[in-house]
Design an enzyme around this catalytic site. Sequence first.
Site, PDB file in Angstrom:
ATOM      1  N   LEU A  87       0.851  -1.181   0.000  1.00 11.83           N
ATOM      2  CA  LEU A  87       0.000   0.000   0.000  1.00 11.83           C
ATOM      3  C   LEU A  87       0.894   1.241   0.000  1.00 11.83           C
ATOM      4  O   LEU A  87       1.112   1.876   1.028  1.00 11.83           O
ATOM      5  CB  LEU A  87      -0.920  -0.018   1.229  1.00 11.83           C
ATOM      6  CG  LEU A  87      -2.219   0.780   1.132  1.00 11.83           C
ATOM      7  CD1 LEU A  87      -3.276   0.189   2.047  1.00 11.83           C
ATOM      8  CD2 LEU A  87      -1.985   2.240   1.492  1.00 11.83           C
ATOM      9  N   GLU A 147       1.343   4.070  -2.940  1.00  9.75           N
ATOM     10  CA  GLU A 147       1.087   4.564  -4.289  1.00  9.75           C
ATOM     11  C   GLU A 147       2.282   5.298  -4.893  1.00  9.75           C
ATOM     12  O   GLU A 147       2.581   5.154  -6.082  1.00  9.75           O
ATOM     13  CB  GLU A 147      -0.139   5.484  -4.279  1.00  9.75           C
ATOM     14  CG  GLU A 147      -1.473   4.764  -4.132  1.00  9.75           C
ATOM     15  CD  GLU A 147      -1.835   4.430  -2.701  1.00  9.75           C
ATOM     16  OE1 GLU A 147      -2.932   3.892  -2.469  1.00  9.75           O
ATOM     17  OE2 GLU A 147      -1.017   4.710  -1.801  1.00  9.75           O
ATOM     18  N   PHE A 157      -8.949   3.596  -5.797  1.00  5.73           N
ATOM     19  CA  PHE A 157      -9.903   4.669  -6.045  1.00  5.73           C
ATOM     20  C   PHE A 157      -9.103   5.877  -6.506  1.00  5.73           C
ATOM     21  O   PHE A 157      -7.991   6.114  -6.027  1.00  5.73           O
ATOM     22  CB  PHE A 157     -10.704   5.022  -4.783  1.00  5.73           C
ATOM     23  CG  PHE A 157     -11.659   3.950  -4.339  1.00  5.73           C
ATOM     24  CD1 PHE A 157     -12.983   3.976  -4.751  1.00  5.73           C
ATOM     25  CD2 PHE A 157     -11.234   2.917  -3.531  1.00  5.73           C
ATOM     26  CE1 PHE A 157     -13.865   2.984  -4.354  1.00  5.73           C
ATOM     27  CE2 PHE A 157     -12.104   1.918  -3.129  1.00  5.73           C
ATOM     28  CZ  PHE A 157     -13.428   1.947  -3.539  1.00  5.73           C
ATOM     29  N   ALA A 158      -9.673   6.667  -7.405  1.00 10.17           N
ATOM     30  CA  ALA A 158      -8.961   7.843  -7.902  1.00 10.17           C
ATOM     31  C   ALA A 158      -8.582   8.784  -6.763  1.00 10.17           C
ATOM     32  O   ALA A 158      -7.564   9.481  -6.832  1.00 10.17           O
ATOM     33  CB  ALA A 158      -9.823   8.585  -8.930  1.00 10.17           C
ATOM     34  N   ASP A 159      -9.376   8.795  -5.700  1.00 14.46           N
ATOM     35  CA  ASP A 159      -9.100   9.647  -4.546  1.00 14.46           C
ATOM     36  C   ASP A 159      -7.710   9.385  -3.957  1.00 14.46           C
ATOM     37  O   ASP A 159      -7.058  10.297  -3.445  1.00 14.46           O
ATOM     38  CB  ASP A 159     -10.144   9.416  -3.447  1.00 14.46           C
ATOM     39  CG  ASP A 159     -11.565   9.401  -3.969  1.00 14.46           C
ATOM     40  OD1 ASP A 159     -11.854   8.565  -4.844  1.00 14.46           O
ATOM     41  OD2 ASP A 159     -12.385  10.205  -3.495  1.00 14.46           O
ATOM     42  N   HIS A 192     -14.018   8.396  -1.497  1.00 20.27           N
ATOM     43  CA  HIS A 192     -14.109   7.351  -2.516  1.00 20.27           C
ATOM     44  C   HIS A 192     -14.993   7.784  -3.680  1.00 20.27           C
ATOM     45  O   HIS A 192     -15.448   6.952  -4.456  1.00 20.27           O
ATOM     46  CB  HIS A 192     -14.673   6.055  -1.915  1.00 20.27           C
ATOM     47  CG  HIS A 192     -13.815   5.421  -0.869  1.00 20.27           C
ATOM     48  ND1 HIS A 192     -13.709   5.920   0.405  1.00 20.27           N
ATOM     49  CD2 HIS A 192     -13.011   4.329  -0.919  1.00 20.27           C
ATOM     50  CE1 HIS A 192     -12.894   5.160   1.112  1.00 20.27           C
ATOM     51  NE2 HIS A 192     -12.447   4.194   0.331  1.00 20.27           N
TER      52      HIS A 192
END
Length: 665
Positions: free
Chosen positions: A402, A404, A427-429, A471
């Site tokens: 986790l 990114e 999620f794009a968030d 989200h």
Amino acid sequence: MNFDRKDLTDDQLIHFYRSILFPRLIEEKMLLLLRQGKISKWFSGIGQEAISIGTTLALQPDEWIMPLHRNLGVFTARNMPLSKLFMQWQGNKEGFSKGRERSFHFGSREHHVCGMISHLGPQLAIADGVALAYKLQQETVGAAGKVAVAFTGDGGTSEGDFHEALNTAAVWDLPVIFIIENNGYGLSTPVNEQYRCESLVARAKGYGMEGVRIDGNNLLEVYDTIKGVREYCIREQKPYLVECMTFRMRGHEEASGTKYVPPQLFEEWSRLDPINNFEGWLIENGLITNSRIDDIKAEIKTTIESELAIAGQAKDFQVNTDEEIADVYAPRLTDLRPVMAGTDTHEMRFVDAIQEGLRISMQQHPNLLLMGQDIAEYGGAFKITEGLVHEFGKSRVRNTPLCESAILGTALGLSLEGYKSMVEMQFADFVSVGLNQIVNNLAKIHYRWGQNADVVVRMPTGAGVGAGPFHSQSNEAWFVHTPGLKVVYPSTPEDAKGLLIASFNDPNPVLFFEHKALYRSISGSVPEGYYETPIGKARQVQQGQDFSIITYGAGVHWALEYAINHPDQSIDIVDLRTLLPLDYEAIKASVVRTGKVLVLHEDTLTGGIGGEISAWISEHCFTALDAPVMRCASLDTPVPFNIDLEKNFLAKNRLAETINQLMKY
């Protein structure tokens, strides 16, 4: 300082001496040029040369290095032309970055040196990507083992990117060497205000890797350590952390000075100068004479002056705006004509069309890797990658930790070795924690030094599913402002597949937005086989005369629903499909057809792409307008969780009202 030559020959030792002396004498010249106003800034590595030189000499010339400000020795030991380096530092167009970058913020593919960005930490994850490429090359085609090397400073170890990169390298067993240049200060902040562990190398155990702390001023110790660590990383296919103790004899950069450093530290470390000590050892052991030293220094100084003279003959800078704009994106060199869709079609859901686009692209590009949280056996949060791991294997469909930022940096590192990659944001968030890698590394690298970033970032986006403020965001406008990115946002299954295939064929970083509410609610006819929908071209959904709706994503379906419910109105609907670059021709054509324009998007009103489109229309199509351009967007609030609040938030709730206002003109 104890020097152990081991099996190094006399000639090698003299070569080492020349190698470490060269950057020191270059720096002395640069400091003179700085005082003369002939360069604007300089980050000194005086006192730290042994780390750069020892490391670079211990590597093969085709192994990638990710250096920082004080690693001039990396550039000189890789035999980069000094005249071109001078041009780079002077901001000349004939430098490595065409005058677009400063000091050491550039790279050279020919010399396997990857240029840094000012944020420092992202360099580490790029090394992960290169090391992953090396690992795959060794496993698939039997290539010789290699390592990637990344530098950081003691201050840089406080950044989240340090943790993410080391953790990823350990989890994936990557042959990468992380080197910490511990010079005691992050700018003016001493290490006792940076960390509380006894030593930075102690952190290695926490990541499940080996590490060692060495004298960073001892050239032979650095060389021997990195040489041995390199062999270990290749043999064991594991990462390694090396902490090099050293000292910066000048300021963070020349303008900052050194008043914050206690004078006794300079006295202590001057006695440990890497060049003076190595030189003294060579003399003491009869390997070199004072006369030979004088000759070598004179020879190097002559070379420096000669190369500086060549740099001085560079042409006067000529600004070419067309070239500036053209170099933002890497050109597509193959398959110049888009693959066209066939005549056979089948009905597919939006979500299935994306999966088919992934599968067919994996078949088309054996060098394509998919990376993301839970995307392998689990199939991803939305099950889009379900089954792909069984078809293509875990080396190509990879679950990630986790982190990114590290995975986006890894994707860029893969590009350095010719791989394509997809990173799925759950999620794009969540892309906000990797924003730096996208907007400062992926987006700018081609403009800076001609290196492409062959990366697709899939972005499940949008509201309408009751997922709340973290989200459900529509954050596409964050990226439309960033030159070098391409931003794609399909609304139909056909375009979802075709645009995804086109994104993988594009050598530039593509942000691929997928509206979550469309995944299983929208179906459509999708051509079979391998085809592309061109990036940068809008789709005419339907033609009309009364007014235009320019939109994308879920907005297309809101517009169509409104049109069906109002058959008395002749509505021109344009689906942008690509938000960067925009299809201005299609926008203008729609404006000319109707004279009244509504820009519709799910994103919040302020700062949304509707403002940019509205401004462009006003500037370029004013005479065709019969009314002000109007925008219909979501409320300027976070996305609420409650379904009724969410419906009230969304632009769809105000579409009819906004159209009525437009039609009153």
